[in-house]
Design a protein around this motif. Structure first.
Motif, PDB file in Angstrom:
ATOM      1  N   ILE A 124      -2.640 -34.827   7.450  1.00 54.63           N
ATOM      2  CA  ILE A 124      -1.668 -33.814   7.017  1.00 54.63           C
ATOM      3  C   ILE A 124      -2.380 -32.500   6.726  1.00 54.63           C
ATOM      4  N   ARG A 125      -1.933 -31.434   7.390  1.00 59.95           N
ATOM      5  CA  ARG A 125      -2.481 -30.103   7.185  1.00 59.95           C
ATOM      6  C   ARG A 125      -1.423 -29.218   6.540  1.00 59.95           C
ATOM      7  N   HIS A 126      -1.695 -28.741   5.345  1.00 58.99           N
ATOM      8  CA  HIS A 126      -0.779 -27.847   4.642  1.00 58.99           C
ATOM      9  C   HIS A 126      -1.055 -26.409   5.071  1.00 58.99           C
ATOM     10  N   ARG A 127      -0.213 -25.491   4.629  1.00 62.16           N
ATOM     11  CA  ARG A 127      -0.404 -24.071   4.910  1.00 62.16           C
ATOM     12  C   ARG A 127      -0.416 -23.287   3.607  1.00 62.16           C
ATOM     13  N   LEU A 128      -1.161 -22.187   3.609  1.00 62.42           N
ATOM     14  CA  LEU A 128      -1.234 -21.307   2.451  1.00 62.42           C
ATOM     15  C   LEU A 128      -1.036 -19.873   2.913  1.00 62.42           C
ATOM     16  N   MET A 129      -0.040 -19.196   2.336  1.00 61.20           N
ATOM     17  CA  MET A 129       0.207 -17.795   2.649  1.00 61.20           C
ATOM     18  C   MET A 129      -0.687 -16.916   1.773  1.00 61.20           C
ATOM     19  N   LEU A 130      -1.407 -15.994   2.411  1.00 59.53           N
ATOM     20  CA  LEU A 130      -2.295 -15.105   1.669  1.00 59.53           C
ATOM     21  C   LEU A 130      -2.174 -13.677   2.172  1.00 59.53           C
ATOM     22  N   PHE A 131      -2.240 -12.727   1.246  1.00 60.86           N
ATOM     23  CA  PHE A 131      -2.330 -11.325   1.608  1.00 60.86           C
ATOM     24  C   PHE A 131      -3.800 -10.958   1.786  1.00 60.86           C
ATOM     25  N   ILE A 132      -4.069 -10.169   2.816  1.00 64.12           N
ATOM     26  CA  ILE A 132      -5.421  -9.694   3.075  1.00 64.12           C
ATOM     27  C   ILE A 132      -5.398  -8.170   3.149  1.00 64.12           C
ATOM     28  N   THR A 139     -11.426  -0.840  -4.736  1.00 63.77           N
ATOM     29  CA  THR A 139     -10.352  -0.265  -5.550  1.00 63.77           C
ATOM     30  C   THR A 139      -9.196   0.187  -4.675  1.00 63.77           C
ATOM     31  N   GLN A 140      -9.517   0.783  -3.540  1.00 64.68           N
ATOM     32  CA  GLN A 140      -8.498   1.241  -2.607  1.00 64.68           C
ATOM     33  C   GLN A 140      -7.747   0.053  -2.009  1.00 64.68           C
ATOM     34  N   ALA A 141      -8.466  -1.003  -1.680  1.00 62.43           N
ATOM     35  CA  ALA A 141      -7.840  -2.206  -1.117  1.00 62.43           C
ATOM     36  C   ALA A 141      -6.821  -2.785  -2.094  1.00 62.43           C
ATOM     37  N   LYS A 142      -7.195  -2.894  -3.350  1.00 61.70           N
ATOM     38  CA  LYS A 142      -6.297  -3.446  -4.356  1.00 61.70           C
ATOM     39  C   LYS A 142      -5.117  -2.511  -4.616  1.00 61.70           C
ATOM     40  N   ALA A 143      -5.387  -1.207  -4.550  1.00 65.06           N
ATOM     41  CA  ALA A 143      -4.312  -0.226  -4.768  1.00 65.06           C
ATOM     42  C   ALA A 143      -3.277  -0.307  -3.657  1.00 65.06           C
ATOM     43  N   GLU A 144      -3.711  -0.442  -2.416  1.00 59.19           N
ATOM     44  CA  GLU A 144      -2.786  -0.545  -1.289  1.00 59.19           C
ATOM     45  C   GLU A 144      -1.934  -1.801  -1.404  1.00 59.19           C
ATOM     46  N   LEU A 145      -2.546  -2.911  -1.766  1.00 60.42           N
ATOM     47  CA  LEU A 145      -1.799  -4.155  -1.918  1.00 60.42           C
ATOM     48  C   LEU A 145      -0.821  -4.053  -3.082  1.00 60.42           C
ATOM     49  N   SER A 146      -1.236  -3.402  -4.154  1.00 61.98           N
ATOM     50  CA  SER A 146      -0.370  -3.230  -5.314  1.00 61.98           C
ATOM     51  C   SER A 146       0.867  -2.412  -4.964  1.00 61.98           C
ATOM     52  N   ILE A 147       0.661  -1.307  -4.253  1.00 59.85           N
ATOM     53  CA  ILE A 147       1.783  -0.453  -3.850  1.00 59.85           C
ATOM     54  C   ILE A 147       2.727  -1.211  -2.925  1.00 59.85           C
ATOM     55  N   TYR A 148       2.157  -1.992  -2.037  1.00 64.55           N
ATOM     56  CA  TYR A 148       2.946  -2.765  -1.078  1.00 64.55           C
ATOM     57  C   TYR A 148       3.864  -3.758  -1.788  1.00 64.55           C
ATOM     58  N   LEU A 149       3.374  -4.341  -2.873  1.00 64.49           N
ATOM     59  CA  LEU A 149       4.103  -5.421  -3.532  1.00 64.49           C
ATOM     60  C   LEU A 149       5.057  -4.967  -4.643  1.00 64.49           C
ATOM     61  N   GLU A 150       4.861  -3.784  -5.164  1.00 64.47           N
ATOM     62  CA  GLU A 150       5.531  -3.424  -6.417  1.00 64.47           C
ATOM     63  C   GLU A 150       7.064  -3.455  -6.306  1.00 64.47           C
ATOM     64  N   PHE A 198      -1.308  -8.928   6.734  1.00 69.55           N
ATOM     65  CA  PHE A 198      -2.144  -7.731   6.716  1.00 69.55           C
ATOM     66  C   PHE A 198      -1.325  -6.465   6.480  1.00 69.55           C
ATOM     67  N   GLU A 199      -0.052  -6.618   6.149  1.00 74.32           N
ATOM     68  CA  GLU A 199       0.865  -5.481   6.165  1.00 74.32           C
ATOM     69  C   GLU A 199       0.563  -4.385   5.145  1.00 74.32           C
ATOM     70  N   SER A 200      -0.174  -4.694   4.109  1.00 73.78           N
ATOM     71  CA  SER A 200      -0.447  -3.672   3.097  1.00 73.78           C
ATOM     72  C   SER A 200      -1.506  -2.670   3.549  1.00 73.78           C
ATOM     73  N   MET A 201      -2.219  -2.987   4.618  1.00 78.12           N
ATOM     74  CA  MET A 201      -3.254  -2.085   5.118  1.00 78.12           C
ATOM     75  C   MET A 201      -2.618  -0.892   5.822  1.00 78.12           C
ATOM     76  N   LYS A 202      -3.032   0.298   5.458  1.00 83.73           N
ATOM     77  CA  LYS A 202      -2.399   1.502   5.982  1.00 83.73           C
ATOM     78  C   LYS A 202      -2.869   1.864   7.392  1.00 83.73           C
ATOM     79  N   VAL A 203      -4.158   1.687   7.664  1.00 86.13           N
ATOM     80  CA  VAL A 203      -4.713   2.112   8.945  1.00 86.13           C
ATOM     81  C   VAL A 203      -4.541   1.005   9.977  1.00 86.13           C
ATOM     82  N   GLN A 204      -3.703   1.257  10.975  1.00 87.21           N
ATOM     83  CA  GLN A 204      -3.387   0.232  11.963  1.00 87.21           C
ATOM     84  C   GLN A 204      -4.614  -0.187  12.770  1.00 87.21           C
ATOM     85  N   GLU A 205      -5.480   0.759  13.109  1.00 85.00           N
ATOM     86  CA  GLU A 205      -6.669   0.425  13.888  1.00 85.00           C
ATOM     87  C   GLU A 205      -7.573  -0.530  13.115  1.00 85.00           C
TER      88      GLU A 205
END
Length: 228
Positions: A124-132, A139-150, A198-205
């Motif tokens: 049995i293989r379970h799944r885990l959803m994670l934001f990256i 600090t910028q990485a955490k700020a982008e994720l924070s804004i995305y989720l708020e 990966f949606e919280s990341m601003k730069v698509q490239e």
């Protein structure tokens, strides 16, 4: 680009009080475009209208069934839900907004209940959803994720703080994020495959190159640990 062994998920929603799609929706659409350009096959979370043990004469119901490709998972929302899943040998989908400790506790409970019903959990293989969110500036990485989720967290009125959610996901530089994901896999006895957002990341490239790098790393990790 090979098929991701772990898949992706999108957290699409509208800003509270607005009719136009939010930035997160636009980011998700852009990621879908990247996917189509690479002609890869991805697993995308689709929540079902069906619930385990749902009764039309009883408003109480356990977690919804979640379809990933041709497989069905049970969203790990409570011990009661986990018990039902374990009884029938159904895999779990662990939530992105749970703490890692809670995920570990729910997995242990699953294993205990499965053993009580003589259900083998070996395959049995379970799944885990994670934001990256990867950025050389943590600090910028955490700020982008924070804004995305708020907005989403405001809408759902969750009792969990954004800081707690960030700590149970992965935001920082590349090595830190990858190490964090590996540690999570080990903490869960290497019984989970990942669904990354990966949606919280601003730069698509940056997002596209990161998706490719994580693809290779996860495949190598699975091979090294005989998880293929």
């Amino acid at each position: 680009m090979t098929k991701w062994n772990y898949g992706v998920f999108f957290l699409n929603f509208y800003h509270v009080g607005q009719q136009e799609p939010s930035l997160t929706m636009s980011n998700a659409l852009e990621t879908l475009r990247i996917i189509h350009e690479d002609t890869s096959i991805y697993d995308v979370v689709a929540f079902s209208e069906h619930h385990i043990d749902k009764s039309y004469h009883d408003e109480s119901k356990l977690a919804p069934l979640v379809s990933l490709g041709n497989k069905v998972y049970i969203l790990a929302t409570s011990k009661e839900t986990v018990e039902k899943a374990a009884k029938y040998g159904m895999p779990l989908l662990f939530k992105w907004d749970d703490s890692q400790k809670r995920r570990i506790d729910l997995l242990k409970h699953y294993e205990t209940i499965a053993a009580n019903f003589n259900i083998s959990t070996t395959g049995i293989r379970h799944r885990l959803m994670l934001f990256i969110n990867v950025n050389e500036n943590p600090t910028q990485a955490k700020a982008e994720l924070s804004i995305y989720l708020e907005d989403y967290l405001c809408y759902t009125q969750t009792a969990v703080s954004i800081d707690e959610i960030i700590n149970s996901n992965a935001a920082g530089n590349y090595d830190t994020c990858l190490s964090h994901v590996v540690d999570m896999a080990k903490d869960l006895d290497n019984k989970v495959d990942f669904l990354f957002c990966f949606e919280s990341m601003k730069v698509q490239e940056d997002k596209k190159s990161l998706m490719i790098k994580f693809d290779k790393q996860v495949i190598n990790y699975q091979t090294d640990n005989n998880l293929n």
